[in-house]
Design a protein around this motif. Structure first.
Motif, short mmCIF file in Angstrom:
data_model
loop_
_atom_site.label_atom_id
_atom_site.label_comp_id
_atom_site.label_asym_id
_atom_site.label_seq_id
_atom_site.Cartn_x
_atom_site.Cartn_y
_atom_site.Cartn_z
N GLU A 44 0.83 -1.21 0.00
CA GLU A 44 0.00 0.00 0.00
C GLU A 44 0.86 1.26 0.00
O GLU A 44 0.53 2.25 -0.66
CB GLU A 44 -0.93 0.01 1.21
CG GLU A 44 -2.00 -1.06 1.15
CD GLU A 44 -2.82 -1.09 2.43
OE1 GLU A 44 -3.85 -0.41 2.47
OE2 GLU A 44 -2.40 -1.79 3.37
N ALA A 45 1.98 1.23 0.73
CA ALA A 45 2.89 2.38 0.76
C ALA A 45 3.44 2.66 -0.63
O ALA A 45 3.49 3.82 -1.06
CB ALA A 45 4.03 2.12 1.75
N LYS A 46 3.84 1.61 -1.33
CA LYS A 46 4.36 1.79 -2.69
C LYS A 46 3.28 2.34 -3.62
O LYS A 46 3.56 3.18 -4.48
CB LYS A 46 4.94 0.48 -3.23
CG LYS A 46 6.24 0.08 -2.54
CD LYS A 46 6.90 -1.12 -3.17
CE LYS A 46 6.18 -2.38 -2.81
NZ LYS A 46 6.89 -3.61 -3.26
N GLN A 47 2.05 1.89 -3.45
CA GLN A 47 0.95 2.41 -4.26
C GLN A 47 0.74 3.89 -4.00
O GLN A 47 0.55 4.67 -4.93
CB GLN A 47 -0.34 1.65 -3.98
CG GLN A 47 -0.40 0.28 -4.60
CD GLN A 47 -1.68 -0.45 -4.25
OE1 GLN A 47 -2.33 -0.16 -3.25
NE2 GLN A 47 -2.05 -1.42 -5.08
N LEU A 57 11.47 2.28 -1.53
CA LEU A 57 10.69 2.49 -0.31
C LEU A 57 11.60 2.47 0.91
O LEU A 57 11.51 3.34 1.79
CB LEU A 57 9.61 1.40 -0.19
CG LEU A 57 8.69 1.49 1.02
CD1 LEU A 57 7.89 2.79 1.00
CD2 LEU A 57 7.76 0.29 1.05
N ARG A 58 12.49 1.50 0.97
CA ARG A 58 13.44 1.41 2.10
C ARG A 58 14.37 2.62 2.13
O ARG A 58 14.69 3.14 3.19
CB ARG A 58 14.26 0.12 1.99
CG ARG A 58 13.45 -1.14 2.14
CD ARG A 58 13.38 -1.56 3.59
NE ARG A 58 12.43 -2.62 3.79
CZ ARG A 58 12.74 -3.92 3.83
NH1 ARG A 58 13.98 -4.31 3.68
NH2 ARG A 58 11.80 -4.81 4.04
N LYS A 59 14.80 3.10 0.95
CA LYS A 59 15.67 4.28 0.90
C LYS A 59 14.96 5.49 1.47
O LYS A 59 15.56 6.26 2.23
CB LYS A 59 16.14 4.55 -0.53
CG LYS A 59 17.07 5.75 -0.64
CD LYS A 59 17.85 5.73 -1.91
CE LYS A 59 18.75 6.93 -2.10
NZ LYS A 59 19.39 7.50 -0.96
N LEU A 60 13.69 5.67 1.14
CA LEU A 60 12.92 6.79 1.71
C LEU A 60 12.84 6.67 3.23
O LEU A 60 12.92 7.66 3.95
CB LEU A 60 11.51 6.83 1.11
CG LEU A 60 11.40 7.24 -0.35
CD1 LEU A 60 9.99 7.01 -0.87
CD2 LEU A 60 11.82 8.70 -0.53
N LEU A 61 12.71 5.45 3.70
CA LEU A 61 12.66 5.21 5.14
C LEU A 61 14.01 5.51 5.79
O LEU A 61 14.08 6.24 6.79
CB LEU A 61 12.25 3.76 5.41
CG LEU A 61 12.23 3.31 6.86
CD1 LEU A 61 11.23 4.11 7.68
CD2 LEU A 61 11.93 1.83 6.95
N VAL A 67 8.07 7.57 7.78
CA VAL A 67 8.16 6.93 9.10
C VAL A 67 7.57 5.53 9.01
O VAL A 67 6.59 5.30 8.29
CB VAL A 67 7.38 7.76 10.15
CG1 VAL A 67 7.38 7.08 11.50
CG2 VAL A 67 7.96 9.16 10.25
N ALA A 68 8.17 4.60 9.75
CA ALA A 68 7.67 3.24 9.80
C ALA A 68 7.76 2.70 11.22
O ALA A 68 8.46 3.26 12.06
CB ALA A 68 8.45 2.35 8.84
N SER A 69 7.05 1.62 11.43
CA SER A 69 7.08 0.94 12.71
C SER A 69 7.27 -0.54 12.44
O SER A 69 6.70 -1.08 11.49
CB SER A 69 5.76 1.18 13.44
OG SER A 69 5.75 0.48 14.66
N ILE A 75 6.73 -4.71 8.96
CA ILE A 75 6.99 -3.28 8.91
C ILE A 75 5.74 -2.60 8.37
O ILE A 75 5.23 -2.97 7.32
CB ILE A 75 8.20 -2.95 8.00
CG1 ILE A 75 9.46 -3.63 8.52
CG2 ILE A 75 8.40 -1.43 7.90
CD1 ILE A 75 10.66 -3.47 7.62
N LEU A 76 5.26 -1.61 9.12
CA LEU A 76 4.13 -0.82 8.68
C LEU A 76 4.58 0.63 8.52
O LEU A 76 5.35 1.14 9.34
CB LEU A 76 2.98 -0.89 9.70
CG LEU A 76 2.36 -2.28 9.88
CD1 LEU A 76 1.33 -2.25 10.99
CD2 LEU A 76 1.74 -2.76 8.59
#
Length: 91
Positions: A44-47, A57-61, A67-69, A75-76
């Motif tokens: 959903e994050a990628k969408q 996605l990981r690079k943005l994180l 932000v992620a948890s 990982i959300l």
């Protein structure tokens, strides 16, 4: 006050009930879709971000843009942080 009655055949009555139940279920699904979660999975994050790569996605994180948890292996990603990132980077 005089009462008014509507008479149904049994089959017509059950058909009406089925239609009402179908419409209520459809309405319930629509409401659930509108009540979105604050946290989304990677797909959903990628969408939301319009990307296909998990690496991006990981690079943005890792670059602290979103932000992620994490709990265990799950990982959300914060929907709010993704929307803020998109807003900051609009052209």
């Amino acid at each position: 006050m005089k009462g008014k009655f509507i008479v149904f055949e049994t089959k017509a009555f059950y058909k009406l009930i089925e239609e009402v139940v179908h419409r209520v279920k459809k309405e319930d699904k629509t409401l659930k879709n509108e009540q979105t979660s604050d946290w989304v999975n990677a797909t959903e994050a990628k969408q939301l971000l319009g990307i296909k790569s998990t690496g991006k996605l990981r690079k943005l994180l890792y670059d602290n843009h979103i932000v992620a948890s994490q709990h265990g292996r799950t990982i959300l990603y914060s929907r709010k942080s993704i929307l803020v990132f998109l807003e900051k980077n609009k052209i």
